[in-house]
Design a protein around this motif. Structure first.
Motif, short mmCIF file in Angstrom:
data_model
loop_
_atom_site.label_atom_id
_atom_site.label_comp_id
_atom_site.label_asym_id
_atom_site.label_seq_id
_atom_site.Cartn_x
_atom_site.Cartn_y
_atom_site.Cartn_z
N THR A 109 0.81 -1.20 0.00
CA THR A 109 0.00 0.00 0.00
C THR A 109 0.85 1.26 0.00
OG1 THR A 109 -1.69 -1.19 1.23
CG2 THR A 109 -1.84 1.20 1.21
N TYR A 110 2.01 1.21 0.63
CA TYR A 110 2.83 2.41 0.73
C TYR A 110 4.17 2.30 0.03
CZ TYR A 110 -0.58 3.10 4.36
OH TYR A 110 -1.75 3.23 5.04
N GLY A 111 4.45 1.17 -0.64
CA GLY A 111 5.76 0.96 -1.21
C GLY A 111 5.87 1.38 -2.66
N ALA A 112 7.01 1.98 -2.98
CA ALA A 112 7.30 2.28 -4.38
C ALA A 112 7.46 0.96 -5.14
CB ALA A 112 8.57 3.10 -4.48
N MET A 113 7.09 0.99 -6.43
CA MET A 113 7.17 -0.19 -7.27
C MET A 113 8.01 0.12 -8.50
SD MET A 113 5.18 -2.50 -5.78
CE MET A 113 4.77 -3.67 -7.07
N ALA A 114 8.61 -0.92 -9.04
CA ALA A 114 9.43 -0.72 -10.24
C ALA A 114 9.40 -1.96 -11.11
CB ALA A 114 10.86 -0.40 -9.86
N TRP A 115 9.70 -1.75 -12.37
CA TRP A 115 9.93 -2.85 -13.32
C TRP A 115 11.39 -2.80 -13.74
CZ3 TRP A 115 6.58 -6.67 -14.60
CH2 TRP A 115 5.22 -6.48 -14.29
N PHE A 116 11.99 -3.97 -13.74
CA PHE A 116 13.34 -4.16 -14.26
C PHE A 116 13.27 -5.24 -15.33
CE2 PHE A 116 16.01 -1.81 -11.24
CZ PHE A 116 15.11 -1.57 -10.22
N ARG A 117 14.32 -5.34 -16.11
CA ARG A 117 14.38 -6.42 -17.10
C ARG A 117 15.80 -6.93 -17.22
NH1 ARG A 117 13.15 -2.88 -22.62
NH2 ARG A 117 15.17 -1.79 -22.73
N GLN A 118 15.91 -8.17 -17.65
CA GLN A 118 17.22 -8.79 -17.83
C GLN A 118 17.20 -9.63 -19.08
OE1 GLN A 118 18.65 -10.97 -14.42
NE2 GLN A 118 20.76 -10.79 -15.11
N ALA A 119 18.05 -9.26 -20.01
CA ALA A 119 18.20 -10.01 -21.26
C ALA A 119 19.32 -11.02 -21.08
CB ALA A 119 18.51 -9.06 -22.41
N PRO A 120 19.35 -12.08 -21.87
CA PRO A 120 20.40 -13.10 -21.75
C PRO A 120 21.79 -12.48 -21.86
CG PRO A 120 18.65 -13.89 -23.15
CD PRO A 120 18.35 -12.44 -22.88
N GLY A 121 22.64 -12.81 -20.91
CA GLY A 121 24.01 -12.34 -20.94
C GLY A 121 24.19 -10.90 -20.50
N LYS A 122 23.13 -10.26 -20.04
CA LYS A 122 23.21 -8.86 -19.61
C LYS A 122 22.79 -8.72 -18.16
CE LYS A 122 22.51 -6.76 -24.15
NZ LYS A 122 21.74 -5.75 -24.92
N GLU A 123 23.18 -7.61 -17.57
CA GLU A 123 22.78 -7.34 -16.20
C GLU A 123 21.33 -6.85 -16.16
OE1 GLU A 123 27.11 -6.09 -14.30
OE2 GLU A 123 25.48 -4.64 -14.37
N ARG A 124 20.74 -7.01 -14.98
CA ARG A 124 19.38 -6.51 -14.79
C ARG A 124 19.39 -4.99 -14.90
NH1 ARG A 124 15.86 -9.44 -10.26
NH2 ARG A 124 16.77 -11.13 -11.50
N GLU A 125 18.45 -4.43 -15.64
CA GLU A 125 18.41 -2.99 -15.84
C GLU A 125 17.05 -2.41 -15.48
OE1 GLU A 125 19.02 -1.75 -19.86
OE2 GLU A 125 17.31 -2.87 -20.64
N PHE A 126 17.10 -1.17 -15.04
CA PHE A 126 15.90 -0.44 -14.68
C PHE A 126 15.06 -0.13 -15.91
CE2 PHE A 126 13.25 2.54 -12.55
CZ PHE A 126 13.12 3.65 -13.37
N VAL A 127 13.73 -0.25 -15.76
CA VAL A 127 12.81 0.07 -16.84
C VAL A 127 11.93 1.25 -16.45
CG1 VAL A 127 10.90 -0.75 -18.26
CG2 VAL A 127 12.79 -2.30 -17.69
#
Length: 124
Positions: A30-48
């Motif tokens: 209810t009070y938490g910020a939310m985010a989407w990240f993504r990770q492609a093969p062979g790459k680091e997880r990145e902010f979306v």
């Protein structure tokens, strides 16, 4: 304990649209910020994209700004990512994440709860 479950991934043609959803359970949502990240093969997880706990502020990676929209429904405890004009480089596993408080972050390490991810594949 917060649990996050993503859905909506799949195969889409370049130029098309897709919507992802993340259902949250537990008192922190209810009070938490939310985010989407993504990770492609062979790459680091990145902010979306990210949205503040009360939904008043959003942030986007340069690569998706103008094409993706993040929004949340605190009544239904969901956060969604509407993706349009998708490109093959958008292919990745997409994860939603949440952290306590209203303020979001672009750093994955700032989020304490993660979903298991949903695959998005964009064909050329």
């Amino acid at each position: 304990q917060v649990q996050l479950i993503e859905s909506g991934g799949g195969l889409v043609q370049a130029g098309g649209s897709l919507s992802l959803s993340c259902a949250a359970s537990g008192p922190s949502f209810t009070y938490g910020a939310m985010a989407w990240f993504r990770q492609a093969p062979g790459k680091e997880r990145e902010f979306v994209a990210a949205i503040s706990g009360r939904g008043g502020r959003t942030d986007y990676a340069d690569s998706v700004r103008g094409r993706f929209t993040i929004f949340r429904d605190n009544v239904d405890s969901t956060v969604n990512l509407r993706m349009s004009s998708v490109q093959p480089e958008d292919t990745a596993v997409y994860y939603c994440a949440t952290r306590g408080g209203d303020t979001y972050s672009r750093a994955p390490g700032m989020y304490g709860y993660w979903g298991r991810g949903t695959q998005v594949t964009v064909s050329a």
